[in-house]
Design an enzyme around this catalytic site. Sequence first.
Site, mmCIF file in Angstrom:
data_model
loop_
_atom_site.group_PDB
_atom_site.id
_atom_site.type_symbol
_atom_site.label_atom_id
_atom_site.label_comp_id
_atom_site.label_asym_id
_atom_site.label_seq_id
_atom_site.Cartn_x
_atom_site.Cartn_y
_atom_site.Cartn_z
ATOM 1 C CE LYS A 39 2.736 0.778 16.142
ATOM 2 N NZ LYS A 39 1.405 0.538 16.907
ATOM 3 C CG ASP A 81 -0.724 2.658 22.392
ATOM 4 O OD1 ASP A 81 -1.181 1.923 21.439
ATOM 5 O OD2 ASP A 81 -0.361 2.135 24.078
ATOM 6 C CD GLU A 110 2.482 1.450 19.969
ATOM 7 O OE1 GLU A 110 1.754 0.454 20.326
ATOM 8 O OE2 GLU A 110 1.850 2.238 20.198
#
Length: 333
Positions: A44, A46, A185
């Site tokens: 994921k 950021d 993240e």
Amino acid sequence: MAKASSKKPRDIAPTDPMPARVDPCLATLVDKPPKGPDWAYEVKWDGYRLAVHIEPGRVRVLTRGGYDWTGKFPSIADDARRLAVKTAILDGEAVVLDDKGRSDFGMLQRALGRLPSPYEAGAIVFYAFDLLYLDGHDLRRLPLRERRRLLEPLVAGREGAIRLSEEVQADGDEFFRVACAHGLEGIIAKHVEKPYRSGRGEWWQKITCKRRDSFVIVGFEPSTVPGHLGRLLLAARQGNDLVYVGGCGTGWSNDLSRELRKLLEGTATKSPAVALRRKAAVFVAPVLVAEVEYRAWTDDGKLRHASFKGIRERADDGTVYQLQSTDSRTQGD
């Protein structure tokens, strides 16, 4: 079952007009990664969600909300012109990587901002994770595994501003554990058999790594609802001093909101424990500590996505978050 065609979409006569904009597919937040062979995982990132539109004679870089930010991402636009396509729409995330290869939202903000920064726009990398349109063909109706099969030859192995967001075939729980341990993240889980659907749905899921620490309550902002709490003002220790690290405005019920407001009003003071001016703030004696869950730190040293989890008396400073001169709080998780 009919045999699938061996032809690639670009080998078939173009039939689909290129959309001017596509509302992005958004991931639903869940507590644990889904399991099964139909799920693939990615890091994921950021950063800023972007769509890169490669069109005849021009490239457009659009934000999640549809704003044209091509001028803010010149390196991405320039690199897009080098891809071996006539027309395409790439879905992905623009990030700036720290020295450990992790995306850092604060560094990205500085690279895009007006203030002096060691990070130039050229440091921004676009990680492509989906392909929505290619050379006259709308790919959104295809399953993710097919879209990825067409995306990977275009961007895999590149070291420029446009790169491939790698897909990981692994145990979701283990990948999530490793991601959090490395300060990322979180992770994204995607169902490989689903088409691309705009909006938020269960076919894309996000699992975020969270931090949990204790901070001294130095004040609060009243809610617009009489008698309720709007926002806690929090501080961390730095040596013998307290330093303001932002606020927390979620995590309590209506009943708890009233109780917290009443409790804090009983410790109100006209001498703030931190150097902070807030017009509507009520400052309190630094005698209570809030347990807070949060995602990361912002570039200016404030808590990001903080949520209240509990309260106690400040009996032992050993559990209160301690800032260091070389603190890594700006490293997004």
